[in-house]
Design an enzyme around this catalytic site. Structure first.
Site, PDB file in Angstrom:
ATOM      1  N   PHE A 200       8.719   0.449   5.378  1.00  0.00           N
ATOM      2  CA  PHE A 200       9.213  -0.180   4.153  1.00  0.00           C
ATOM      3  C   PHE A 200      10.501  -0.954   4.437  1.00  0.00           C
ATOM      4  O   PHE A 200      11.385  -0.440   5.139  1.00  0.00           O
ATOM      5  CB  PHE A 200       9.588   0.891   3.113  1.00  0.00           C
ATOM      6  CG  PHE A 200       8.474   1.769   2.648  1.00  0.00           C
ATOM      7  CD1 PHE A 200       7.719   1.435   1.534  1.00  0.00           C
ATOM      8  CD2 PHE A 200       8.196   2.972   3.305  1.00  0.00           C
ATOM      9  CE1 PHE A 200       6.714   2.282   1.072  1.00  0.00           C
ATOM     10  CE2 PHE A 200       7.191   3.822   2.856  1.00  0.00           C
ATOM     11  CZ  PHE A 200       6.443   3.463   1.732  1.00  0.00           C
ATOM     12  N   ASP A 201      10.632  -2.134   3.853  1.00  0.00           N
ATOM     13  CA  ASP A 201      11.940  -2.761   3.717  1.00  0.00           C
ATOM     14  C   ASP A 201      12.690  -1.979   2.633  1.00  0.00           C
ATOM     15  O   ASP A 201      12.079  -1.219   1.875  1.00  0.00           O
ATOM     16  CB  ASP A 201      11.739  -4.238   3.321  1.00  0.00           C
ATOM     17  CG  ASP A 201      13.044  -4.960   3.058  1.00  0.00           C
ATOM     18  OD1 ASP A 201      14.048  -4.636   3.723  1.00  0.00           O
ATOM     19  OD2 ASP A 201      13.070  -5.846   2.182  1.00  0.00           O
ATOM     20  N   GLY A 202      14.010  -2.184   2.537  1.00  0.00           N
ATOM     21  CA  GLY A 202      14.790  -1.458   1.542  1.00  0.00           C
ATOM     22  C   GLY A 202      14.955  -2.207   0.232  1.00  0.00           C
ATOM     23  O   GLY A 202      14.271  -1.929  -0.754  1.00  0.00           O
ATOM     24  N   PHE A 317       5.758  -3.143   4.366  1.00  0.00           N
ATOM     25  CA  PHE A 317       6.055  -3.778   3.076  1.00  0.00           C
ATOM     26  C   PHE A 317       7.396  -4.503   3.128  1.00  0.00           C
ATOM     27  O   PHE A 317       8.405  -3.905   3.532  1.00  0.00           O
ATOM     28  CB  PHE A 317       6.145  -2.715   1.964  1.00  0.00           C
ATOM     29  CG  PHE A 317       4.868  -1.971   1.706  1.00  0.00           C
ATOM     30  CD1 PHE A 317       3.873  -2.525   0.908  1.00  0.00           C
ATOM     31  CD2 PHE A 317       4.656  -0.704   2.250  1.00  0.00           C
ATOM     32  CE1 PHE A 317       2.696  -1.828   0.646  1.00  0.00           C
ATOM     33  CE2 PHE A 317       3.487  -0.002   1.991  1.00  0.00           C
ATOM     34  CZ  PHE A 317       2.495  -0.570   1.191  1.00  0.00           C
ATOM     35  N   ASP A 319       9.740  -7.827   0.867  1.00  0.00           N
ATOM     36  CA  ASP A 319       9.735  -8.740  -0.278  1.00  0.00           C
ATOM     37  C   ASP A 319       9.902 -10.201   0.131  1.00  0.00           C
ATOM     38  O   ASP A 319       9.763 -11.091  -0.700  1.00  0.00           O
ATOM     39  CB  ASP A 319      10.861  -8.359  -1.259  1.00  0.00           C
ATOM     40  CG  ASP A 319      12.238  -8.593  -0.660  1.00  0.00           C
ATOM     41  OD1 ASP A 319      13.040  -9.344  -1.247  1.00  0.00           O
ATOM     42  OD2 ASP A 319      12.528  -8.013   0.412  1.00  0.00           O
TER      43      ASP A 319
END
Length: 359
Positions: A200-202, A317, A319
């Site tokens: 995951f990105d943060g 993931f 954004d």
């Protein structure tokens, strides 16, 4: 009647339905495990175009229309479709389920995979044949005949929705459902077949985009000052926080059986933040949520692709399409989360909008 007593009545009716379904499954002479109850399961909804490679079929639909597309699918229904971007992820979910069933034979806390597609029911035979050919455990289908499936996601109590259609993904996120648009790399990394790895990105993925807004509008120095000042104030949750939470719930089932070292789920935080100047707030936020992440990687603005190549996640993931493209180029299956201020930027530059788009 008080609302809770109505609820209890509904529940007891539902319990009877499930008991009947369980008895039916138990009497079948099949090795396939029955699907768990949606209220206990971690439900993953995948579209047919993410599960299978349907590029050629999609071209027929776009060039020749719906009727030709359906006719082609019916004509080729005995030819199994090839794996798509979500296929290795789904296989890894099944691996986790088989380990959970060994440890907890009667537990309903499992991954439940739902095929969520706007295909017509006629195409269903080819999809079923393909699922059986690849030995996938997918019992729940939702074929909406051209209608957007987003409305059904809540009914299925969906924890994560993966699609190729960014508009549907955006709709799902707006409805409060974790969702992402999947991308297939040209060349794939070899992935673990014993451990599900999720990266995951943060900011704007696990967390809200509140800090990213400051970076974009006021620059890094202001951002560092802001993060230091609010180090002990947890970030608001982002669209994928609930999915990390669901993974954590299943991980703890392995820890309870003293299987932390051999746990078949591993989670990674891969963030462009730098550890010293803005890392503490992220870790303290996760702690305040009662969530663990197995590995936290602070890249201080370095490209994510090379590191992801080493991690080899089944899904990553982020954004920002810039990071998705970088990961994809180095063989990582990536999923874009269309959320937050990052959608207005590309490579840190504001995307020019026409006046009409700005409203």
């Amino acid at each position: 009647k008080a609302p809770w007593s109505v609820q209890r009545g509904e529940d007891s009716g539902e319990e009877k339905d499930w008991a009947a379904a369980k008895a039916f499954f138990d009497n079948l002479k099949t090795n396939k495990p029955r699907p768990p109850k949606p209220r206990y399961a971690v439900t993953i909804a995948v579209s047919s175009r993410t599960l299978f490679n349907m590029v050629a079929e999609r071209k027929i639909y776009e060039d020749e229309g719906m009727e030709k597309y359906v006719a082609y699918q019916v004509e080729h229904e005995n030819e199994p479709l090839m794996p798509g971007a979500a296929f290795p992820f789904v296989k890894a979910l099944m691996t986790v389920n088989s380990r959970l069933r060994q440890l907890y034979p009667d537990s309903e806390e499992l991954f439940d995979i739902v095929l969520m597609t706007n295909n017509h029911a006629q195409v269903g035979v080819r999809l079923i044949n393909s699922i059986n050919h690849h030995d996938l455990t997918i019992e729940r289908f939702c074929m909406t005949g051209g209608k957007s499936p987003t409305g059904y996601l809540k009914a299925y109590m969906t924890n994560l929705y993966l699609s190729k259609d960014s508009e549907k993904v955006t709709e799902a996120i707006e409805e409060g459902i974790a969702a992402a648009t999947m991308f297939m790399p040209e060349t794939e990394n070899e992935l673990s077949d014993t451990q599900l790895r999720v990266a995951f990105d943060g900011d704007a993925v696990l967390f809200s985009d509140e800090s990213e807004i400051i970076v974009k509008q006021h620059g890094l120095d202001t951002f560092f000052e802001h993060e230091k000042e609010f180090e002990n104030k947890p970030l608001a949750q982002g669209p994928l926080k609930c999915f990390l939470e669901a993974l954590g719930k299943l991980q703890r089932k392995f820890y309870a059986k003293n299987e932390r070292i051999t746990c078949p789920i591993r989670t990674y935080l891969v963030t462009a933040r730098s550890a010293a100047s803005s890392g503490a707030r992220v870790l303290k936020t996760l702690r305040s949520w009662g969530l663990e992440i197995d590995e936290a990687l602070f890249l201080a603005g370095a490209p994510k692709g090379p590191l992801l190549q080493k991690i080899k996640p089944h899904i990553f993931f982020d954004d920002q399409m810039f990071h998705i493209e970088g990961a994809k180029d180095l063989g990582t299956i990536s999923a874009h989360v269309p959320y937050g201020i990052g959608q207005k930027y590309h490579k840190e530059k504001l995307i020019e909008q026409s006046p009409a788009e700005a409203f």
